[in-house]
Enzyme design. Structure first.
Site, PDB file in Angstrom:
ATOM      1  N   ASP A 378       8.093  -3.494  -0.640  1.00  0.00           N
ATOM      2  CA  ASP A 378       7.120  -4.537  -0.340  1.00  0.00           C
ATOM      3  C   ASP A 378       5.803  -4.056  -0.944  1.00  0.00           C
ATOM      4  OD1 ASP A 378       5.934  -6.830   1.077  1.00  0.00           O
ATOM      5  OD2 ASP A 378       4.945  -5.273   2.239  1.00  0.00           O
ATOM      6  N   THR A 380       2.261  -5.135  -0.421  1.00  0.00           N
ATOM      7  CA  THR A 380       1.077  -4.962   0.417  1.00  0.00           C
ATOM      8  C   THR A 380       1.333  -3.985   1.546  1.00  0.00           C
ATOM      9  OG1 THR A 380       0.504  -7.245  -0.074  1.00  0.00           O
ATOM     10  CG2 THR A 380      -0.684  -6.195   1.730  1.00  0.00           C
ATOM     11  N   ASP A 578       6.579  -2.836   5.577  1.00  0.00           N
ATOM     12  CA  ASP A 578       5.788  -2.487   6.766  1.00  0.00           C
ATOM     13  C   ASP A 578       5.366  -3.682   7.601  1.00  0.00           C
ATOM     14  OD1 ASP A 578       3.832  -3.649   5.168  1.00  0.00           O
ATOM     15  OD2 ASP A 578       2.273  -2.274   5.859  1.00  0.00           O
TER      16      ASP A 578
END
Length: 694
Positions: A378, A380, A578
């Site tokens: 991922d 960001t 996250d």
């Protein structure tokens, strides 16, 4: 997990309360590997191990064989010969029965594993020893049976303790949704009601900084909403009248009035929760290595026992000695070492992982990491820090950098906008003090202005230039064009109509990200990036880091689908993320790896958690997995190698030359094998997981 029970749990319904407490938790660990989760029985195995170990002491003390070996004797009295057997029977009924009960699903599915092998050994030893107690006193296997049960209980307790897995992903998702909402009455006043009591069409007040209670449409007001946990978009999204808002997102500084358009199971967050549930239910039930070895040993033991019976009956007829040979084969077939071969390595690798900031929640995740050939990051908060930073600056020739930063720091001093925070951090890192300003004023949709030493200072984006009718030229234009190519946001500072500074801001890429991608490539692993950000932004980050595949502008449900797409192509996929929006993808992937600084729900959905937000630790996972697998194979060779020697000897292949392996000597062999396995597992601690510079 509590929400997903498999039919196999019915096999345990008759087990004691200690097991019932955990029965609802589904996982993919434990022996059997057929969807049965024994990890919930950690406390049961621990308690039974300690009780059985204490009960084993009198069994050993009153064993004639142990007394002969160590040269001591216990006082004899009426019934003293029944003390050892009595305690051994208690051990079988208390410590051994769980293995028999957990062998039931293995037998039902016709896939014998560790539980079946253990059950075979202890049952045969128990039944024969009871028979021998009266028919052939002194030839029983009570002490071997007791120690075998102790070792197996210890192995299973160690294994389960090291891979204990909480299953709270859905609860963490649910926590994002507030419990109450402020509903606006017809007279304009507000009342606090439970979110569960909301109906479509209700008008709600969402205060600054509050969570949006449910999906709705803005009727009045304007604000920036943080949707990162749902969409993965790193920047707060500006929304006004007519725009849709998602339940669970965080409101910014503005006050909003929203009309409810979805409640309960119809909301976007409920949809994500369903995806997590489905993905968790679709996990494959992988058999662990020891189980496969145990399955083979089960059939080998039965075959050797049958051959032994036939050969000895032909040789000596129907004698008790034949029965003893057959029993010896079946008992020796289940080596203590095999029960410890995998759990010891698991416990040690879990410990090594923790020392390196890698928390293993699901053993199979670490075990299978060596097979991964594609890693999806991922963007960001994983490859990037999830915050804006100044990537570059362009300063007019007659200005000093310190002076420009001091002025920008003063003008942006009170703003909580992510871009303002990025400029402030750049100024603070340079060690400048804010200039003195006055007459601070926000220009709606354009930027801000203030007065410094009698001159008007503006800070804002391209729309500010339009308002002031300023055009870019020369170096400033080239700077802005390059920033746009790299998907960076440009902010200008103007003093009295003179463009003095341009700041290029971007989501800050972590320093370790490029090295992590290089290291993964060296290990033969393909790297992909998944993000809710625009294609332009994603491509810029991918170019900088050397990433192979880019999936941009991806919604949460599509993140899940992207992982599934790659899996359909035959790839073994690890997902690193996250955010809440990553939870379905983390669960769907062959291995979910959560960055520890992320949200609780991402952590709860992953098999492995990284304590630090360092992409290089992902490389460590694969190194540890490969080292762990090597040790598992070595230990299995040692553990089963014992059988290669012991089984033929127990069967009596050397009987013609006068050598017959007694159960006692077999037990010594067993102990040596166990010690070798234990020492070899400890050598795993020498594995070097230091992230070497590229």
């Amino acid at each position: 997990m509590e929400h997903k029970m498999t039919h196999q749990h019915s096999d345990h319904e008759h087990m004691d309360h200690a097991q019932d407490e955990h029965k609802a938790h589904q996982g993919h660990g434990g022996h059997g590997g057929h969807g049965v989760d024994h990890s919930g029985h950690e406390m049961m195995f621990r308690n039974r191990f300690w009780v059985s170990l204490i009960l084993t002491i009198p069994v050993l003390l009153f064993s004639p064989m142990i007394q002969e070996w160590f040269g001591f004797s216990m006082p004899e009295f009426m019934g003293s010969n029944l003390i050892g057997p009595g305690f051994a029977i208690a051990i079988f009924l208390y410590g051994g029965i769980p293995f028999l009960q957990m062998a039931v699903p293995e037998i039902q599915t016709r896939k014998p594993g560790m539980m079946t092998l253990i059950s075979l050994a202890i049952t045969v030893a128990f039944v024969y020893s009871l028979f021998a107690l009266f028919a052939v006193p002194g030839s029983g296997f009570f002490w071997e049976m007791a120690t075998l049960i102790d070792i197996m209980l210890l192995g299973h307790w160690m294994e389960m303790r090291s891979v204990r897995q909480a299953s709270g992903a859905l609860n963490e998702l649910a926590k994002l949704m507030p419990d109450t909402a402020d509903r606006i009455r017809e007279d304009g006043s507000t009342e606090e009601i439970a979110v569960s009591d909301l109906s479509k069409g209700d008008l709600l007040l969402v205060r600054p900084g509050a969570s949006v209670p449910t999906d709705g449409e803005i009727i009045e007001g304007q604000s920036e909403l943080n949707e990162a946990m749902i969409t993965g978009e790193s920047q707060p999204v500006t929304k006004g009248e007519g725009d849709k808002v998602i339940g669970g997102t965080i409101n910014g500084d503005g006050s909003l009035r929203i009309r409810v358009i979805a409640t309960g199971d119809e909301t976007a967050l409920a949809g994500i929760m369903r995806l997590v549930e489905e993905a968790q239910g679709s996990k494959s039930n992988t058999q662990i290595l020891a189980d496969k070895a145990a399955g083979w040993l089960f059939y080998v033991a039965l075959a050797v026992a049958a051959l032994t019976a036939v050969a000895w009956i032909i040789a000596v007829g129907f004698e008790v000695e034949v029965l003893e040979r057959v029993v010896t084969v079946l008992v020796i077939a289940c080596p203590h070492a095999l029960g410890l071969a995998i759990p010891l390595v698991v416990a040690i690798s879990t410990s090594i992982g923790a020392q390196n900031g890698i928390l293993v929640r699901n053993r199979l995740a670490l075990e299978e990491a060596r097979l991964i050939n594609t890693v999806i990051f991922d963007k960001t908060g994983t490859l990037t820090e999830g915050r804006f930073g100044v990537a570059n600056m362009q300063i007019a020739e007659d200005w000093q950098e310190d002076h420009a930063l001091a002025l920008a720091l003063a003008v942006e001093g009170d703003s909580e906008h992510p871009i303002a925070r990025g400029i402030r951090q750049k100024a603070e890192e340079a060690g400048v003090k804010p200039a003195v300003i006055s007459n601070f004023e926000a220009i709606k949709g354009r930027g801000i202005k203030a007065t410094h030493e009698g001159k008007t200072v503006y800070v804002g984006g391209p729309r500010l230039l339009e308002m002031l009718e300023l055009k870019l030229s020369g170096e400033m234009e080239a700077f802005a064009n390059k920033a746009n190519e790299n998907a960076q946001t440009v902010v200008y500072m103007i003093v009295e109509k003179q463009l003095v500074t341009a700041f290029a801001l971007a989501d800050v890429v972590r320093q370790e990200s490029k090295q992590a991608v290089q290291r993964l490539h060296e290990m033969g692993i393909e790297v992909a990036m998944l993000t809710g950000d625009s294609q332009h932004v994603a491509d810029a980050v991918a170019r900088e880091l050397g990433i192979d595949m880019v999936f941009a502008e991806v919604l949460p449900e599509d993140k899940d689908k992207k992982v599934a797409e790659l899996q359909k192509q035959g790839k073994k996929v690890a997902m690193v993320g996250d955010g809440v929006n990553d939870a379905p993808a983390l669960t769907r992937a062959d291995i979910g790896i959560a960055i520890g600084s992320g949200t609780d729900v991402a952590i709860e959905s992953a098999g492995i958690i990284l304590v630090q937000s360092n992409p290089l630790d992902v490389v460590k996972i694969f190194e540890l997995s490969r080292a762990t697998y090597r040790k598992m194979i070595q230990n299995l060779i040692w553990a089963t190698g014992y059988n290669v020697v012991a089984l033929p000897l127990a069967a009596g292949v050397l009987a013609p030359i006068g050598f017959i392996l007694s159960p006692a000597v077999g037990a010594v062999f067993m102990s040596v094998s166990t010690i070798v396995v234990a020492i070899n597992a400890q050598l795993l601690r020498r594995t070097d997981l230091v992230a070497k510079p590229v």
